[in-house]
Design an enzyme around this catalytic site. Structure first.
Site, short mmCIF file in Angstrom:
data_model
loop_
_atom_site.label_atom_id
_atom_site.label_comp_id
_atom_site.label_asym_id
_atom_site.label_seq_id
_atom_site.Cartn_x
_atom_site.Cartn_y
_atom_site.Cartn_z
CB SER A 64 -0.90 0.02 1.24
OG SER A 64 -1.58 1.24 1.38
CE1 TYR A 92 -4.92 -1.87 4.75
CE2 TYR A 92 -3.69 0.15 4.32
CZ TYR A 92 -4.36 -0.97 3.86
OH TYR A 92 -4.47 -1.18 2.51
#
Length: 536
Positions: A403, A416
């Site tokens: 990400s 995350y």
């Protein structure tokens, strides 16, 4: 299974030691070794063949238990081809055999299949080009001297072998013999192969036998250009790659035996096989569609079995329900896939979840959930499939979905971001480890992409109504962004084809990666300002 049987075959004025294993009535495979080996180099390959075939191997003249010729001319490839024909006629009278040669064993086998095609049903050539083919290639490319020199430079050692006396003195070194795993007799006698044949290549003849060339991708001596030389002379030519060095029969016997068996059986070349976790929606589903359009067979894996089945129907592939957080379950699915479809060429560890919220608001259960799926899910997937790719020896590719959050710190996404940063580092470490195996690794780093993951995100420290409001707000923001998962899928396919390691997808992701290198402090400031949002 019958025991090993030894016999002698007379070829001209020499006796050759021949070994036979397997059922006498089974299809016959004849293995021919190279320099400075004996028939023992095939031990591991024989173990993989003998259950299906009557396997024959022999010591070529001057090696192992076979006699050496009295004259240097006795090492000419034409004479070696006659030896091979004599062995075939003795062990399989009236039958065609499947021939396999490695190194000089392959070089002499080319002569045999040209001159005695009636003896052979197929020929597998491993790292041993035809001298005639190479000479013809050099003549055809004489107007391109740089191209010719670039190919011939890999055979630099041949000049040294043709020098009198010096190689024989070198072979006296126990260190050299240990490195080459060879005995003094084979090393000294084998020099005759180079001295009798180099510069005296026979004229090539069109080969009517089906041929498989096994390209050893890490072979320092025989390159793709040597193999290309056969193309004008072999109408039925197939090539497969094995990520191994020169002595693949010794180092990768199972892979060599499998390639021989598949070629003999006429197993058709299968489509590229792609496994994708989290394929039921979002980036996983879009990537499944992209690979299917590119001609691949896709296996869709997802914790939601119905979603995986929908994707599988769209790509005309197959679906498997699995929770990537369960390592045993992932390994079980990997074994099922190997049994039902084979080893995947591309594995994409894409499944992921989002937990948004400040560190002090994020519970231990929240952390366990995001770590179990985003990090352990990737580890379980790679651990289940990567060993299969390594064992197969034909390369492959691993894709992990990281990400922009991997390198863009945000107070809204500590859990995350931490897992995605770990996944990115795992990919970078893994790439160096598996590079010698011909396996590529790509870490895909999307920014703001509109997928269904926004509707399943968890927001720590808030009640259910507030969480629902936040989900709707984030979903609308991502919809307005208008960057769909199909664009990420295109980047994934391109990354695999180009073997790119870190791929920042979306403009903001590329900018954040550049900024994280140029000015990490500035990126941290931006992450603080962008606190309320989160990124896929």
């Amino acid at each position: 299974m019958e025991p090993v049987r030894e016999r002698s075959v007379v070829a001209g004025d020499l006796r050759l030691r021949v070994l036979e294993e397997g059922e006498a009535g089974a299809p016959v495979v004849v293995l021919v070794h190279g320099f400075p080996d004996t028939s023992a180099v095939w031990d591991g390959v024989v173990a993989g063949l003998v259950g299906r075939f009557h396997v024959v191997r022999y010591d070529t003249r001057g090696s192992g238990g076979s006699r050496r010729p009295a004259e240097l001319s006795g090492y000419r490839v034409e004479r070696l081809g006659e030896d091979l024909a004599a062995v075939v006629r003795a062990v399989a009278p009236g039958r065609k055999v499947h021939l396999v040669g490695h190194d000089w064993g392959s070089t002499q086998a080319w002569v045999a299949v040209e001159r005695y095609p009636e003896l052979f049903a197929s020929f597998t050539s491993i790292s041993g080009p035809s001298l005639g083919h190479v000479s013809d290639w050099v003549r055809r490319n004489r107007r391109h001297p740089v191209k010719v020199l670039n190919l011939l430079r890999h055979s630099w050692y041949i000049a040294g072998f043709r020098v009198p006396v010096v190689p024989e003195l070198v072979w006296r070194s126990r260190t050299v013999r240990r490195l080459l795993r060879a005995q003094h007799r084979e090393l000294v006698n084998g020099l005759g192969l180079y001295r009798a044949n180099v510069g005296k290549s026979p004229e090539p003849v069109t080969v009517s036998v089906p041929v498989l060339q096994v390209e050893l991708r890490r072979d320092p001596f025989v390159k793709a250009g040597h193999l290309d030389a056969a193309e004008p002379w072999v109408p039925e030519l197939t090539r497969r790659s094995l990520h191994a060095s020169h002595w693949a029969p010794r180092t990768h016997p199972a892979a060599v035996a499998r390639m021989i068996t598949e070629f003999v059986d006429g197993t058709p070349a299968r489509r590229e096989l792609v496994v994708i976790t989290g394929a039921g929606s979002g980036i996983g589903r879009a990537t499944a569609l992209a690979f299917a359009v590119d001609g691949a067979e896709v296996l869709a894996l997802d914790v939601d079995g119905e979603a995986a089945a929908r994707t599988a129907r769209e790509v005309r592939g197959h679906a498997y329900e699995v929770d990537v957080a369960d390592g045993a379950a992932v390994h079980a699915v990997a074994e099922r896939i190997r049994a039902e479809h084979g080893v995947p060429d591309v594995v994409m560890a894409n499944a992921g979840v989002v937990v948004a919220g400040a560190f002090l608001d994020t519970s231990e259960a929240d952390w366990r959930r995001v770590v179990d799926v985003n990090l352990w899910g990737v580890v379980h997937t790679v651990r289940a499939f990567l060993p299969l790719q390594v064992e197969r020896g034909e390369g492959g590719h691993v894709v992990v979905t990281a990400s922009m959050a991997s390198y863009f710190p945000s107070k809204a996404l500590p859990a995350y971001s931490a897992t995605k940063a770990a996944v990115l580092m795992l990919a970078e470490c893994l790439a160096e480890e598996v590079k010698p195996n011909g396996i590529g690794v790509s870490a895909i780093c999307p920014g703001i992409v509109h997928t269904d993951i926004t509707r399943s995100a968890t927001f720590a420290g808030v009640d259910a109504d507030t969480e629902r409001v936040k989900r709707d707000a984030v979903t609308r923001t991502y919809q307005l962004r208008g960057y769909g998962p199909e664009r990420v899928a295109t980047a994934v396919v391109r990354a695999v084809r180009q073997n790119r390691l870190v791929v920042a997808v979306t403009p903001e992701s590329r900018l954040a990666r550049f900024g994280s290198r140029l000015s990490p402090k500035a990126v941290r400031v931006l992450g603080r300002l962008a606190g309320p949002t989160w990124r896929q």
